[in-house]
Design a protein around this motif. Structure first.
Motif, PDB file in Angstrom:
ATOM      1  N   ALA A 444      36.150  46.068  46.127  1.00 50.23           N
ATOM      2  CA  ALA A 444      36.308  45.862  44.684  1.00 50.23           C
ATOM      3  C   ALA A 444      35.306  46.703  43.906  1.00 50.23           C
ATOM      4  O   ALA A 444      35.650  47.335  42.892  1.00 50.23           O
ATOM      5  N   ASP A 445      34.058  46.715  44.372  1.00 49.04           N
ATOM      6  CA  ASP A 445      33.042  47.542  43.703  1.00 49.04           C
ATOM      7  C   ASP A 445      33.413  49.017  43.794  1.00 49.04           C
ATOM      8  O   ASP A 445      33.246  49.761  42.828  1.00 49.04           O
ATOM      9  N   ARG A 446      33.890  49.424  44.951  1.00 41.31           N
ATOM     10  CA  ARG A 446      34.253  50.834  45.139  1.00 41.31           C
ATOM     11  C   ARG A 446      35.417  51.223  44.234  1.00 41.31           C
ATOM     12  O   ARG A 446      35.409  52.285  43.606  1.00 41.31           O
ATOM     13  N   ALA A 447      36.417  50.355  44.133  1.00 38.10           N
ATOM     14  CA  ALA A 447      37.586  50.651  43.293  1.00 38.10           C
ATOM     15  C   ALA A 447      37.204  50.734  41.828  1.00 38.10           C
ATOM     16  O   ALA A 447      37.784  51.522  41.062  1.00 38.10           O
ATOM     17  N   GLY A 448      36.223  49.943  41.404  1.00 41.31           N
ATOM     18  CA  GLY A 448      35.823  49.948  40.004  1.00 41.31           C
ATOM     19  C   GLY A 448      35.028  51.161  39.582  1.00 41.31           C
ATOM     20  O   GLY A 448      34.755  51.347  38.393  1.00 41.31           O
ATOM     21  N   GLU A 449      34.649  52.014  40.547  1.00 44.54           N
ATOM     22  CA  GLU A 449      33.826  53.180  40.208  1.00 44.54           C
ATOM     23  C   GLU A 449      34.616  54.257  39.477  1.00 44.54           C
ATOM     24  O   GLU A 449      34.069  54.981  38.650  1.00 44.54           O
ATOM     25  N   VAL A 452      40.256  57.352  40.451  1.00 48.40           N
ATOM     26  CA  VAL A 452      40.583  58.054  41.691  1.00 48.40           C
ATOM     27  C   VAL A 452      40.267  57.171  42.891  1.00 48.40           C
ATOM     28  O   VAL A 452      41.083  57.034  43.822  1.00 48.40           O
ATOM     29  N   ALA A 453      39.083  56.533  42.885  1.00 50.10           N
ATOM     30  CA  ALA A 453      38.710  55.648  43.987  1.00 50.10           C
ATOM     31  C   ALA A 453      39.690  54.484  44.098  1.00 50.10           C
ATOM     32  O   ALA A 453      40.100  54.097  45.212  1.00 50.10           O
ATOM     33  N   ALA A 454      40.086  53.920  42.963  1.00 47.19           N
ATOM     34  CA  ALA A 454      41.023  52.794  42.982  1.00 47.19           C
ATOM     35  C   ALA A 454      42.371  53.207  43.562  1.00 47.19           C
ATOM     36  O   ALA A 454      42.973  52.467  44.354  1.00 47.19           O
ATOM     37  N   LYS A 455      42.852  54.396  43.183  1.00 42.99           N
ATOM     38  CA  LYS A 455      44.141  54.851  43.700  1.00 42.99           C
ATOM     39  C   LYS A 455      44.068  55.161  45.193  1.00 42.99           C
ATOM     40  O   LYS A 455      45.027  54.915  45.940  1.00 42.99           O
ATOM     41  N   GLN A 459      46.329  53.237  47.945  1.00 41.59           N
ATOM     42  CA  GLN A 459      47.182  53.955  48.891  1.00 41.59           C
ATOM     43  C   GLN A 459      46.846  53.566  50.330  1.00 41.59           C
ATOM     44  O   GLN A 459      47.737  53.370  51.161  1.00 41.59           O
ATOM     45  N   ARG A 460      45.563  53.425  50.625  1.00 40.92           N
ATOM     46  CA  ARG A 460      45.132  53.085  51.978  1.00 40.92           C
ATOM     47  C   ARG A 460      45.614  51.678  52.361  1.00 40.92           C
ATOM     48  O   ARG A 460      46.010  51.430  53.504  1.00 40.92           O
ATOM     49  N   LEU A 461      45.573  50.762  51.396  1.00 44.41           N
ATOM     50  CA  LEU A 461      45.958  49.376  51.677  1.00 44.41           C
ATOM     51  C   LEU A 461      47.455  49.124  51.477  1.00 44.41           C
ATOM     52  O   LEU A 461      47.946  48.029  51.793  1.00 44.41           O
ATOM     53  N   GLY A 462      48.161  50.116  50.915  1.00 42.65           N
ATOM     54  CA  GLY A 462      49.559  49.896  50.584  1.00 42.65           C
ATOM     55  C   GLY A 462      49.726  48.827  49.520  1.00 42.65           C
ATOM     56  O   GLY A 462      50.582  47.950  49.627  1.00 42.65           O
ATOM     57  N   ASP A 463      48.902  48.911  48.457  1.00 45.09           N
ATOM     58  CA  ASP A 463      48.863  47.875  47.419  1.00 45.09           C
ATOM     59  C   ASP A 463      49.332  48.466  46.088  1.00 45.09           C
ATOM     60  O   ASP A 463      48.524  48.968  45.300  1.00 45.09           O
ATOM     61  N   ALA A 467      47.349  49.892  42.377  1.00 47.51           N
ATOM     62  CA  ALA A 467      47.595  51.208  41.789  1.00 47.51           C
ATOM     63  C   ALA A 467      48.062  51.079  40.344  1.00 47.51           C
ATOM     64  O   ALA A 467      47.603  51.807  39.450  1.00 47.51           O
ATOM     65  N   ALA A 468      48.975  50.142  40.084  1.00 49.80           N
ATOM     66  CA  ALA A 468      49.469  49.934  38.716  1.00 49.80           C
ATOM     67  C   ALA A 468      48.353  49.434  37.811  1.00 49.80           C
ATOM     68  O   ALA A 468      48.249  49.849  36.640  1.00 49.80           O
ATOM     69  N   SER A 469      47.495  48.555  38.335  1.00 48.25           N
ATOM     70  CA  SER A 469      46.369  48.065  37.550  1.00 48.25           C
ATOM     71  C   SER A 469      45.393  49.189  37.227  1.00 48.25           C
ATOM     72  O   SER A 469      44.847  49.252  36.118  1.00 48.25           O
ATOM     73  N   ALA A 470      45.167  50.108  38.186  1.00 48.47           N
ATOM     74  CA  ALA A 470      44.280  51.241  37.951  1.00 48.47           C
ATOM     75  C   ALA A 470      44.832  52.141  36.859  1.00 48.47           C
ATOM     76  O   ALA A 470      44.095  52.589  35.959  1.00 48.47           O
TER      77      ALA A 470
END
Length: 516
Positions: A444-449, A452-455, A459-463, A467-470
């Motif tokens: 979660a911390d990494r995605a919030g940076e 690009v990190a969130a996407k 993609q890695r998690l198939g979520d 992606a839409a939230s990002a």
């Protein structure tokens, strides 16, 4: 002083030396590199964020390290050239820029990239003022205007070329190629300056004040640090508060020192000329908004809309194209309606474009973005060029040189703060809006940076929901930034309409001079 522009034959006839055009070509190439290095990294930031794991704050530092150092050292670098030899300092600057480019090419982590950009900023601070300062020794008066126009046009042309060149390189090579491309062009510039330029000096110029230089660099650095780190650490964090307080103290010390100096390096007394002050603030605001937009648009075009790096560079052209066309068209309008009217109209157009941009959604597509970018570019051009010309025209002719240096410095500072402040606002809004409730704390911390990190994580998690939230979070952050830009443009337009003289003659000053 006679340089290589003229040679004297045996009959006493003075002839122009054709080598001066080769020297000019080398300086044009060098200025072109400086121009596109202002923007070439922006289109590479999403790729570097993915491959180096750079957060939004680190991306801001990669962009700002160059601009902050460039702005802070431009005046002292020019004075060093005046006193110790413009050719020698110009070659030194190109060599420093070359070294920074090599370090950037070889870097494999965020820290060395930021360091390389700072070193390149040192070199650029020498090259920009001295490339213009050597022209009088190269060209006679009847050719000097053409030479100045070519050098300044090269610097201006570099800005729209940056994203296109950077995008093409990233599509064909690795991200370090955006640094590598500088190496051959700057190396040619070093050799040409060494063999073709005459050495000139101006021993009567003010001396470089080391204390003022340190206060400038440290003050701007502390301010930038506080703004960039605030979204990550929080505005109440001791390091953020300490950085901002330290910047105020250092910059206040700079102002006090320069006001007491008999021959100040940074002549802040020029700001007592109200038309100069107001037009400088207009040009600085425009640079603030332009730099901020050029920072936030590439991740939107790449991470949200899904374009590749080269496609992103091409899709930034409406913004730059509108700016160039409006800048060229502004002079006839100024002659007819006055600078104040054109500047205010440009700021209103910019505000309208920003408000139109707030209608952007994650599903808008590029067509709508191209529309408001074109309008924004026109607003930039109609506001910036008349403001810069009017600022210098508001000064006595014997202070046009120092006024030009102050204007360029303050404008670059505006660009650095634009990246820092608008980028931090975007990062803060994005992190707040991103839905990471289903992720482990570390992810979660990494995605919030960054988006690009969130996407990448999505993609890695198939979520697809992440992606839409990002996408939605980034677009919302961009909308908030555009609202701030619109408000700032409207407030500045109102102040300009209220306080600027209707015509240059109304200020009781000299008419505008040509300004690079």
């Amino acid at each position: 002083m006679t340089g290589i522009s003229r040679t004297t034959g045996t009959d006493g006839h003075v002839e122009l030396n054709p080598r001066r055009w080769w020297a000019l070509g080398a300086m044009v190439a060098s200025m072109l590199v400086l121009g596109f290095d202002m923007t070439i990294l922006n289109v590479a930031l999403p790729t570097m964020a993915e491959q180096l794991g750079a957060s939004t704050g680190e991306q801001q530092w990669m962009a700002d390290a160059y601009i902050v150092v460039f702005a802070a050292l431009m005046l002292p670098a020019g004075l060093l050239g005046d006193r110790f030899g413009r050719r020698a300092m110009l070659i030194t600057g190109l060599g420093i820029f070359l070294a920074g480019s090599v370090v950037g090419t070889l870097a494999t982590d965020v820290g060395p990239v930021i360091g390389a950009r700072a070193v390149m900023g040192i070199g650029a601070a020498f090259v920009m003022p001295l490339a213009l300062a050597v022209l009088p020794s190269l060209f006679p008066e009847e050719e000097r205007g053409k030479a100045v126009a070519l050098v300044t046009a090269a610097s201006a042309l570099g800005m729209p070329l940056g994203p296109i060149i950077g995008g093409w390189l990233l599509d064909h090579f690795w991200w370090g190629s955006v640094f590598l491309i500088n190496v051959p062009m700057v190396a040619i510039g070093v050799l040409a300056c060494a063999f073709l330029l005459p050495e000139t000096r101006d021993p009567s110029s003010p001396s470089v004040d080391a204390v003022s230089t340190v206060l400038t660099v440290a003050g701007l650095g502390a301010l930038t640090y506080g703004i960039i780190e605030a979204p990550v650490r929080g505005w109440g964090d001791p390091l953020v508060v300490g950085g901002l307080v330290l910047s105020v103290l250092l910059l206040a010390g700079l102002v006090a020192r320069e006001r007491r100096a008999a021959r100040p390096m940074l002549d802040l007394r020029l700001l007592a000329h109200r038309p100069f002050l107001l037009n400088t603030l207009v040009a600085t605001l425009v640079m603030f908004v332009l730099s901020g937009l050029l920072f936030l648009l590439p991740p939107y075009l790449q991470a949200v809309l899904g374009h590749d790096a080269f496609g992103t560079g091409l899709r930034l052209l409406p913004l730059i194209g509108g700016l160039v066309v409006a800048a060229k068209a502004s002079q006839p309008l100024v002659e007819r309606f006055g600078a104040r009217a054109v500047i205010c109209a440009g700021l209103v157009v910019l505000a309208f474009a920003a408000l139109l941009g707030t209608r952007t959604t994650a599903d808008s597509g590029y067509g709508f973005t191209a529309l408001w970018l074109t309008i924004a570019g026109a607003g930039f051009g109609f506001a910036m060029m008349p403001a810069m010309t009017a600022a210098i025209g508001a000064l006595p002719r014997d202070r046009a040189g120092s006024g030009s240096g102050l204007l360029m410095t303050v404008r670059q500072v505006g660009g650095a703060i634009g990246i820092a402040l608008l980028g931090s606002l975007l990062a803060s809004v994005f992190a707040d809006r991103l839905d990471t409730g289903r992720l482990p704390a570390e992810l979660a911390d990494r995605a919030g940076e960054s988006v690009v990190a969130a996407k990448v994580i999505a993609q890695r998690l198939g979520d697809p929901a992440l992606a839409a939230s990002a996408d939605a979070g980034y677009v919302h952050g961009m909308v908030v930034v555009l609202l701030v830009c619109a408000g700032a443009a409207l407030v500045t337009a109102a102040l300009a309409a209220w306080l600027l003289p209707r015509r240059a003659a109304d200020a009781g000053v000299a008419s505008p001079v040509v300004h690079a």
